[in-house]
Design an enzyme around this catalytic site. Structure first.
Site: not given
Ligand code: NAD
Ligand code: DAU
Length: 332
Positions: A121-123, A148, A152, A187, A189, A272
């Site tokens: 992730t970019d985080e 988190y 990562k 999440k 959106i 936080a």
């Molecule tokens: P998600 O939470 O929707 O899915 C995670 C999946 O991993 C689930 O199916 C869960 O059952 C599985 N999992 C969790 N723990 C496990 C374990 N111990 N063994 C086997 N499987 C396990 O997550 P996502 O949003 O699809 O993210 C997937 C990957 O992409 C992550 O590595 C995340 O860090 C990365 N990523 C996510 C985003 C984003 O915006 N969501 C952006 C950049 C990178």
């Molecule tokens: O940048 C990549 C990351 O994006 C991934 O590594 C993470 O797995 C993914 O969850 C996401 O992280 P964020 O923390 O940015 O996503 P989230 O959807 O939780 O929140 C997006 C933005 O919206 C953030 O600024 C927090 C805000 N937010 C979130 C929730 C859930 C709100 O304002 N209200 C909310 O209810």
């Protein structure tokens, strides 16, 4: 020998990636997924059984991982605990899955000389100021803010060390915020879309000016496949689609879709350590590997995503009450 092992392939992006592979290649896929609260079998249900197999298990289960690595040519590692708010509530599972799980895969990759792509992730880079002209690049120093993102970052460092010390063949990608179908309603959106379907106001943290750089999950998938096929071992590639928006802009676009105004927002307790802005410079991936995003119009992709949640209420409805109850305990 089966072709590709995809960890976390029943989650949001992992399942999207499995669909992308099935639709765009001849590969067969084994999914290794623990089926945590974030997973859904339904996301894989329509895929051909002769090309996709689900193994329910943990990436930190060394004997299972060893057996699966012996049977596959390449591994794409999506499995993770992925939600920042959960990591603030209970960091333990993030350390176990994201760090110990990645370590377990790396040891198996070393033993069996399997090609590994690690999805990150970019985080890991921390955040940028709103008025900073800079964006993250592959050279930006690591500076994670939350449990988190620290977990990562730790997993990325392990991958780099295993490449350098043991010659493991691995690449890393760091992607920005994804949107699209099958994203858990915890999440941002999907939470706001499903709130509005229920007639509840969107909940925005703090002042809502935090910026995220949105990319469609299918574009993330095509980028990961490109890196798996053409990326150079040991390299990191940033993935992004020039989709910077602040949270108020995103919520306003969702509100418009429901015929509501930008006054229909509830501002709630801030997260936080809330990162202010993420922004990705993905020039290396585009220039070196020829990748480009297909979803160039965020508002159009968002409209499709809203329609998808309206049409898939059966899928998300069972999780809505518990998700909102968790947020309510934190004033969010
Ligand atoms: P998600 O939470 O929707 O899915 C995670 C999946 O991993 C689930 O199916 C869960 O059952 C599985 N999992 C969790 N723990 C496990 C374990 N111990 N063994 C086997 N499987 C396990 O997550 P996502 O949003 O699809 O993210 C997937 C990957 O992409 C992550 O590595 C995340 O860090 C990365 N990523 C996510 C985003 C984003 O915006 N969501 C952006 C950049 C990178
Ligand atoms: O940048 C990549 C990351 O994006 C991934 O590594 C993470 O797995 C993914 O969850 C996401 O992280 P964020 O923390 O940015 O996503 P989230 O959807 O939780 O929140 C997006 C933005 O919206 C953030 O600024 C927090 C805000 N937010 C979130 C929730 C859930 C709100 O304002 N209200 C909310 O209810």
């Amino acid at each position: 020998m089966a072709d590709l092992l995809v960890t976390g392939g029943a989650g949001f992006i992992g399942s999207n990636f499995v669909h992308h592979v099935v639709n765009n290649t001849d590969r067969s896929v084994t999914v290794l997924d623990k089926l945590t609260y974030a997973a859904s079998r339904e996301s894989l249900a329509e895929l051909p059984e002769d090309r996709v197999e689900l193994v329910v298990g943990d990436v930190a289960d060394a004997p299972l991982v060893d057996k699966l690595f012996a049977e596959h040519d390449a591994v794409v590692h999506f499995a993770a605990e992925s939600h920042n708010d959960n990591s603030l509530d209970d960091p333990g599972p993030f350390i176990q899955t994201n760090i110990v799980g990645t370590f377990t895969l790396l040891e198996a990759a070393r033993r069996h000389d399997v090609r590994l792509h690690h999805v990150s992730t970019d985080e890991v880079y921390g955040d940028l100021d709103l008025d900073d002209p800079k964006r993250f690049t592959e050279d930006t120093p690591y500076n994670p803010s939350s449990p988190y993102s620290a977990s990562k970052a730790g997993s990325d460092h392990l991958v780099r060390a295993w490449v350098r010390s043991f010659g493991v063949r691995a690449t890393i990608s760091n992607c920005s915020n994804n949107y699209g179908p099958w994203q858990h309603i915890e999440k941002f959106i999907p939470r706001q879309i499903t709130n509005l379907i229920d007639g509840v106001l969107p909940k925005v943290y703090g002042d809502g000016l935090n910026v995220r750089d949105w990319i469609h999950a299918d574009d993330h998938s095509s980028a990961v496949l490109t890196i798996l096929e053409k990326g150079r071992s040991g390299e990191t590639y940033l993935i992004g689609a020039d989709g910077e928006r602040n949270n108020l802009q995103v919520v306003t676009a969702i509100l418009e879709h429901f015929g509501r105004t930008k006054d229909d927002i509830e501002f709630v307790t801030d997260r936080a350590g809330h990162d202010r802005r993420y922004a990705i410079e993905s020039g290396k991936l585009r220039a070196e590997l020829g990748w480009a995003p297909r979803y160039q119009d965020f508002e159009a992709g968002l409209a499709d995503t809203i329609t998808w949640y309206q049409e898939h209420e059966d899928w998300w409805r069972p999780h809505k009450q518990a998700t909102e109850a968790f947020y309510a305990t934190k004033g969010q």
